[in-house]
Scaffold this motif. Structure first.
Motif, PDB file in Angstrom:
ATOM      1  N   ILE A   3     -10.415 -17.571  12.861  1.00 36.81           N
ATOM      2  CA  ILE A   3     -10.671 -18.033  11.491  1.00 36.81           C
ATOM      3  C   ILE A   3     -10.039 -19.408  11.285  1.00 36.81           C
ATOM      4  CG2 ILE A   3     -10.487 -17.519   9.024  1.00 36.81           C
ATOM      5  CD1 ILE A   3      -9.948 -14.605   9.745  1.00 36.81           C
ATOM      6  N   ASP A  22      -1.204 -17.340   1.238  1.00 34.76           N
ATOM      7  CA  ASP A  22      -1.049 -15.884   1.373  1.00 34.76           C
ATOM      8  C   ASP A  22      -2.126 -15.311   2.295  1.00 34.76           C
ATOM      9  OD1 ASP A  22       1.097 -15.871  -0.352  1.00 34.76           O
ATOM     10  OD2 ASP A  22      -0.064 -15.263  -2.114  1.00 34.76           O
ATOM     11  N   ALA A  23      -3.362 -15.776   2.090  1.00 36.89           N
ATOM     12  CA  ALA A  23      -4.470 -15.266   2.906  1.00 36.89           C
ATOM     13  C   ALA A  23      -4.297 -15.664   4.369  1.00 36.89           C
ATOM     14  CB  ALA A  23      -5.801 -15.795   2.370  1.00 36.89           C
ATOM     15  N   LYS A  69     -15.287 -18.351  12.124  1.00 35.69           N
ATOM     16  CA  LYS A  69     -15.432 -18.179  10.677  1.00 35.69           C
ATOM     17  C   LYS A  69     -14.563 -19.227   9.978  1.00 35.69           C
ATOM     18  CE  LYS A  69     -17.682 -14.356  11.438  1.00 35.69           C
ATOM     19  NZ  LYS A  69     -16.960 -13.137  11.759  1.00 35.69           N
ATOM     20  N   GLN A 104      -1.614 -21.620  -3.377  1.00 32.63           N
ATOM     21  CA  GLN A 104      -0.623 -20.597  -3.003  1.00 32.63           C
ATOM     22  C   GLN A 104      -1.312 -19.337  -2.479  1.00 32.63           C
ATOM     23  OE1 GLN A 104       2.254 -19.821  -6.092  1.00 32.63           O
ATOM     24  NE2 GLN A 104       2.698 -17.789  -5.323  1.00 32.63           N
ATOM     25  N   GLU A 105      -2.403 -18.946  -3.132  1.00 33.10           N
ATOM     26  CA  GLU A 105      -3.119 -17.750  -2.693  1.00 33.10           C
ATOM     27  C   GLU A 105      -3.840 -17.994  -1.364  1.00 33.10           C
ATOM     28  OE1 GLU A 105      -3.658 -15.153  -6.720  1.00 33.10           O
ATOM     29  OE2 GLU A 105      -5.238 -16.616  -6.379  1.00 33.10           O
ATOM     30  N   GLY A 106      -4.165 -19.249  -1.087  1.00 37.49           N
ATOM     31  CA  GLY A 106      -4.739 -19.582   0.211  1.00 37.49           C
ATOM     32  C   GLY A 106      -3.740 -19.371   1.337  1.00 37.49           C
ATOM     33  N   LEU A 124     -12.743 -20.078   6.153  1.00 40.80           N
ATOM     34  CA  LEU A 124     -12.429 -19.691   4.777  1.00 40.80           C
ATOM     35  C   LEU A 124     -11.883 -20.911   4.048  1.00 40.80           C
ATOM     36  CD1 LEU A 124     -10.764 -16.155   5.125  1.00 40.80           C
ATOM     37  CD2 LEU A 124     -13.002 -16.693   4.157  1.00 40.80           C
ATOM     38  N   ASN A 125     -12.498 -21.225   2.912  1.00 39.81           N
ATOM     39  CA  ASN A 125     -12.133 -22.415   2.142  1.00 39.81           C
ATOM     40  C   ASN A 125     -11.275 -22.069   0.938  1.00 39.81           C
ATOM     41  OD1 ASN A 125     -13.459 -24.969   3.030  1.00 39.81           O
ATOM     42  ND2 ASN A 125     -15.242 -23.626   3.053  1.00 39.81           N
ATOM     43  N   PHE A 126     -10.240 -22.841   0.731  1.00 36.67           N
ATOM     44  CA  PHE A 126      -9.416 -22.689  -0.480  1.00 36.67           C
ATOM     45  C   PHE A 126      -9.179 -24.064  -1.064  1.00 36.67           C
ATOM     46  CE2 PHE A 126      -8.559 -19.050   2.154  1.00 36.67           C
ATOM     47  CZ  PHE A 126      -8.612 -17.999   1.251  1.00 36.67           C
ATOM     48  N   ARG A 127      -9.652 -24.247  -2.299  1.00 37.54           N
ATOM     49  CA  ARG A 127      -9.490 -25.579  -2.873  1.00 37.54           C
ATOM     50  C   ARG A 127      -8.713 -25.519  -4.184  1.00 37.54           C
ATOM     51  NH1 ARG A 127     -15.793 -26.272  -4.269  1.00 37.54           N
ATOM     52  NH2 ARG A 127     -15.904 -24.954  -6.082  1.00 37.54           N
ATOM     53  N   LEU A 166      -3.147 -21.679  -9.003  1.00 38.67           N
ATOM     54  CA  LEU A 166      -2.598 -20.738  -8.011  1.00 38.67           C
ATOM     55  C   LEU A 166      -3.387 -20.744  -6.707  1.00 38.67           C
ATOM     56  CD1 LEU A 166      -1.670 -17.361  -9.739  1.00 38.67           C
ATOM     57  CD2 LEU A 166      -0.253 -18.676  -8.176  1.00 38.67           C
ATOM     58  N   ASN A 167      -4.526 -21.443  -6.690  1.00 36.66           N
ATOM     59  CA  ASN A 167      -5.435 -21.294  -5.555  1.00 36.66           C
ATOM     60  C   ASN A 167      -4.793 -21.655  -4.219  1.00 36.66           C
ATOM     61  OD1 ASN A 167      -7.134 -20.669  -7.580  1.00 36.66           O
ATOM     62  ND2 ASN A 167      -8.569 -22.353  -7.259  1.00 36.66           N
TER      63      ASN A 167
END
Lengths: 130, 118
Positions: B4, B23-24, B113, B19-21, B115-118, B16-17
């Motif tokens: 990934i 975490d993921a 794969k 920070q939550e990225g 996964l995007n976090f913006r 929060l995005n």
């Protein structure tokens, strides 16, 4: 083909959640499989049972519920995102001594492992961003 | 098992995005091979000595230093995004690879794969 769908956008402040539902419908119509829909960030707000949008607007939460029920699709909301935003099931409401659960039927609260699991096992992962 | 590529493209403390990225990513690293690419305003997440508590937020960016212990050793920034923002690699909290556009494309193409976090 197996799809995992990730929804990160606020259901009423962004188009993300609706675009994701339209895409999910197209996936099913195309004869493909949806492994899981994972709601993250503000996306989990779609699982809030207490929202009551105006009658002449789309109730996007209800639309997801109907879609998931019709096609037997798992709707998972991230627990960390949910707890921060007041989306609680009975277990979490009891744990944090809140007066009520707020999660809508058809959604389940679970951990980030469900996002990673879906990402690994799907053929395609499609993210609808914040 | 699928690898990934996580892409972070947002500034750190505006929502929060980001920070939550992270975490993921930490969760993902427990399951499979994960890489991290920071682009756009995402590169500012790595600036060292951030003190987010002054604005009432958690200092989650300290977590980037732990990535190595989680087995995430491939971490890169898009070099032009650092330059556009006047950030030198010496200002970053961790060692990263600096990628030109062609190398960014290689990272994207080689990931199973994204996964995007913006």
């Amino acid at each position: 083909m197996k799809f995992a769908i990730v929804v990160q956008g606020n259901p009423y402040a962004s188009q993300s959640c609706h675009s994701a539902l339209s895409f999910a419908q197209a996936v099913v119509d195309g004869g493909h499989e949806i492994l899981r829909v994972f709601f993250y960030h503000d996306g989990v707000l779609v699982a809030n049972h207490l929202t009551a949008p105006p009658q002449d607007e789309l109730d996007i939460g209800a639309a997801w519920q109907a879609f998931a029920e019709e096609h037997d699709i798992e709707l998972v909301a991230c627990i960390a995102s949910c707890l921060r935003r007041g989306i609680l099931d009975e277990t979490e409401a009891a744990r944090y001594e809140k007066t009520s659960a707020t999660i809508a039927p058809g959604f389940v609260i679970s951990g980030l492992g469900q996002l990673v699991d879906a990402t690994i096992n799907a053929d395609r992962v499609v993210t609808f961003g914040a | 098992m699928s690898s990934i590529l996580f892409i972070f493209s947002g500034a750190p403390h505006t929502s929060l995005n980001a920070q939550e990225g992270l975490d993921a990513l930490l969760m993902g690293s427990a399951f499979t091979d994960c890489r991290l690419l920071l682009i756009g305003d995402g590169v500012t997440q790595l600036i060292k000595q951030q003190d987010a508590e002054q604005i009432g937020r958690k200092n989650y960016t300290q977590g980037f230093a732990a990535l190595k212990e989680y087995g995430v050793t491939s971490i890169a920034c898009r070099q032009s995004d650092l330059e556009d923002r006047g950030i030198a690699s010496s200002q970053l909290a961790i060692d990263v690879d600096l990628l030109d556009d062609s190398s960014c494309r290689d990272w994207l193409e080689s990931a199973d794969k994204v996964l995007n976090f913006r």
